[in-house]
Design an enzyme around this catalytic site. Structure first.
Site, mmCIF file in Angstrom:
data_model
loop_
_atom_site.group_PDB
_atom_site.id
_atom_site.type_symbol
_atom_site.label_atom_id
_atom_site.label_comp_id
_atom_site.label_asym_id
_atom_site.label_seq_id
_atom_site.Cartn_x
_atom_site.Cartn_y
_atom_site.Cartn_z
ATOM 1 N N ASP A 67 0.858 -1.183 0.000
ATOM 2 C CA ASP A 67 0.000 0.000 0.000
ATOM 3 C C ASP A 67 0.896 1.235 0.000
ATOM 4 O O ASP A 67 2.125 1.119 -0.066
ATOM 5 C CB ASP A 67 -0.921 -0.004 1.230
ATOM 6 C CG ASP A 67 -0.167 0.173 2.547
ATOM 7 O OD1 ASP A 67 1.088 0.271 2.531
ATOM 8 O OD2 ASP A 67 -0.816 0.218 3.597
ATOM 9 N N ASP A 88 1.366 4.740 2.403
ATOM 10 C CA ASP A 88 0.963 5.300 3.694
ATOM 11 C C ASP A 88 1.330 6.780 3.787
ATOM 12 O O ASP A 88 2.456 7.164 3.441
ATOM 13 C CB ASP A 88 1.686 4.556 4.832
ATOM 14 C CG ASP A 88 1.490 3.055 4.770
ATOM 15 O OD1 ASP A 88 0.416 2.584 5.152
ATOM 16 O OD2 ASP A 88 2.431 2.348 4.315
ATOM 17 N N ASP A 138 -3.313 4.272 2.839
ATOM 18 C CA ASP A 138 -3.653 4.593 4.225
ATOM 19 C C ASP A 138 -3.364 6.066 4.481
ATOM 20 O O ASP A 138 -2.245 6.541 4.232
ATOM 21 C CB ASP A 138 -2.804 3.760 5.207
ATOM 22 C CG ASP A 138 -3.281 2.323 5.304
ATOM 23 O OD1 ASP A 138 -4.452 2.060 4.970
ATOM 24 O OD2 ASP A 138 -2.479 1.472 5.723
HETATM 25 P P1 TTP Z 1 2.051 -1.206 6.668
HETATM 26 O O1 TTP Z 1 1.569 -0.300 5.604
HETATM 27 O O2 TTP Z 1 1.158 -2.353 6.999
HETATM 28 O O3 TTP Z 1 3.474 -1.829 6.334
HETATM 29 P P2 TTP Z 1 4.729 -1.260 5.528
HETATM 30 O O4 TTP Z 1 4.416 0.062 4.914
HETATM 31 O O5 TTP Z 1 5.885 -1.320 6.435
HETATM 32 O O6 TTP Z 1 4.955 -2.344 4.416
HETATM 33 P P3 TTP Z 1 4.124 -2.559 3.061
HETATM 34 O O7 TTP Z 1 5.053 -2.254 1.956
HETATM 35 O O8 TTP Z 1 3.724 -3.998 3.082
HETATM 36 O O9 TTP Z 1 2.935 -1.656 3.092
HETATM 37 O O10 TTP Z 1 2.276 -0.408 8.009
HETATM 38 C C1 TTP Z 1 3.074 0.762 8.071
HETATM 39 C C2 TTP Z 1 3.272 1.191 9.481
HETATM 40 O O11 TTP Z 1 2.067 1.646 10.050
HETATM 41 C C3 TTP Z 1 3.749 0.066 10.378
HETATM 42 O O12 TTP Z 1 4.978 0.440 10.954
HETATM 43 C C4 TTP Z 1 2.769 -0.044 11.467
HETATM 44 C C5 TTP Z 1 1.982 1.229 11.380
HETATM 45 N N1 TTP Z 1 0.592 1.048 11.761
HETATM 46 C C6 TTP Z 1 0.143 1.614 12.939
HETATM 47 O O13 TTP Z 1 0.915 2.280 13.638
HETATM 48 N N2 TTP Z 1 -1.153 1.457 13.299
HETATM 49 C C7 TTP Z 1 -2.021 0.739 12.566
HETATM 50 O O14 TTP Z 1 -3.187 0.623 12.940
HETATM 51 C C8 TTP Z 1 -1.543 0.144 11.335
HETATM 52 C C9 TTP Z 1 -2.451 -0.663 10.459
HETATM 53 C C10 TTP Z 1 -0.237 0.330 10.975
HETATM 54 MN MN MN Z 2 2.634 0.326 3.822
HETATM 55 MN MN MN Z 3 -0.434 0.674 5.588
#
Ligand code: TTP
Ligand code: MN
Ligand code: MN
Ligand code: MN
Length: 385
Positions: free
Chosen positions: A204, A206, A309
């Site tokens: 995703d 973020d 996100d």
């Molecule tokens: P992710 O987007 O799940 O993971 P990522 O970006 O490291 O890897 P990917 O490439 O698979 O997307 O989560 C990103 C960060 O957000 C992770 O360090 C945890 C944090 N997080 C929170 O703090 N609270 C939450 O509710 C969620 C879902 C994630």
């Molecule tokens: Mn992510």
């Molecule tokens: Mn995420």
């Protein structure tokens, strides 16, 4: 490097937040195997076992050399008996029978396929597995009752399981920037998650959003979402409002690692043409440049679905939120464990509380937080624990 040195002397600290873990390391052949076992433990909701395998893998990621023999591991922390057994088998035979049988198992493959549906966790996937379901197709065929997230998850299954590229992340950054600036001028948008750590692909994209004027960010998310919806850019969204202030269990102790920010889990409709034609991005000097501008249009369609996100934080909590949303998940877990066990502090994505002094510690940057925790600063690109 001294030419006489035979085995590199490595001082490996035991918490991942005390170490530098680059994205590209020397022991993928071992860490990928251990992470299969970690994932399998997550599928059976065995968190302790999963974390143990993830910690083992993480130590190997921080090693500056390829592991070739068991004696190279003798002074390393976190390597439990089970992990060592798996590593030994791989060093001797090239593969681990346990890892390979896990990988091949019907249960592992079904759990992987079912939890690969957006909105489906291990518990739901396990129930479906026990009812004989194996894939998203089975969910449709048998007419399973799905919530809105899961319906979108099934509908966009292929797209959402196609890794998001840096280039796509960059185009989405531009869109989010435009949306946020349109509804709140002066807002600050930060790319967080894996892309901030330098990953080339993600599951995703973020973002963390704030405004230097405390309070200006309140109820911002519905405005951003409305703007995006008006432009036809959203395929799905679920906004959760900020619940930090009304929480009764203390700000630094949210349940598990979930924070209480105003947030939006969404699925963007990303026009492929926008990704392919944007030469300005290719020319940019940041690490989102790409060598290949000739990406194929996905499944013949003019657009594709991408998970995004969005999180909104008050300015006073921005440093904590940035640290908390940059990851990796293990790095975050280890930071909180370090704070609690070694410092008598409680860290969340909102605040840092010092139990001895009985006060919150102020921070305006991630560097401040590492300093409060008595840790050397680790930049995002080396938080790939
Ligand atoms: P992710 O987007 O799940 O993971 P990522 O970006 O490291 O890897 P990917 O490439 O698979 O997307 O989560 C990103 C960060 O957000 C992770 O360090 C945890 C944090 N997080 C929170 O703090 N609270 C939450 O509710 C969620 C879902 C994630
Ligand atoms: Mn992510
Ligand atoms: Mn995420
Ligand atoms: Mn290296």
């Amino acid at each position: 490097p001294k030419p006489t040195e035979v085995t590199p002397a490595v001082i490996m600290k035991s918490y991942a937040c005390q170490r530098r873990t680059p994205l590209k390391h020397h022991n993928s052949f071992l860490t990928e195997a251990l992470e299969i076992l970690a994932e399998n433990a997550e599928f059976s909701e065995n968190e302790g076992r999963s974390v143990a395998f993830r910690r083992s893998a993480s130590v190997l990621k921080a090693l500056p050399y390829v592991v070739r023999a068991m004696n190279e591991l003798k002074d390393l922390p976190c390597l439990g008996e089970h992990s060592l057994r798996v590593i030994k088998e791989i060093l001797e035979d090239g593969t681990s029978s346990e890892v390979e049988s896990t990988r091949q198992s019907e249960q592992f493959q079904a759990m992987k396929a079912l939890t690969g549906v957006f909105g489906v966790g291990a518990r739901t996937a396990d129930r479906w597995f026990r009812e004989g379901l194996r894939s998203p197709e089975d969910l449709i065929r048998t007419g399973q009752k799905l919530n809105h997230a899961q319906q979108a998850g099934v509908q966009y299954y292929t797209d959402l399981n196609t890794p998001v590229t840096e280039k796509e992340a960059m185009v989405i950054s531009d869109i989010v920037e435009k949306a946020v600036k349109a509804v709140l001028p002066g807002a600050i948008i930060t790319l967080t998650g894996g892309f901030r750590r330098g990953k080339e692909v993600g599951h995703d994209v973020d973002f963390l959003i704030t405004h230097p004027e405390e309070g200006a960010e309140e109820r911002l998310m519905p405005k951003i979402v409305n703007w995006l919806e008006d432009q036809g850019l959203l395929l799905y969204q679920k906004t959760t409002r900020n619940s930090y202030l009304e929480s009764k269990d203390g700000p630094a102790r949210p349940p598990s690692n979930m924070d209480r920010f105003e947030r939006c889990f969404s699925i963007f409709k990303l026009e492929q043409a926008q990704v392919n034609s944007d030469t300005r991005l290719e020319a940019s000097s940041c690490n989102f440049g790409t060598t290949d501008g000739t990406q194929e249009c996905h499944s013949g369609s003019s657009w594709r679905a991408v998970r995004v996100d969005l999180v909104v934080s008050p300015y006073s909590q921005f440093a904590f939120a940035t640290l908390g949303w940059t990851g990796s998940k293990l790095f975050e877990r280890e930071l909180r464990r370090w704070a609690g066990q070694e410092k008598g502090m409680s860290l969340s994505s909102h605040a840092l509380y010092d139990s001895k002094q009985q006060r919150y510690l102020h921070a305006i940057s991630e560097e401040d937080i590492f300093a409060h925790l008595g840790l050397e600063y680790i930049p995002p690109s080396e938080r790939n624990a």
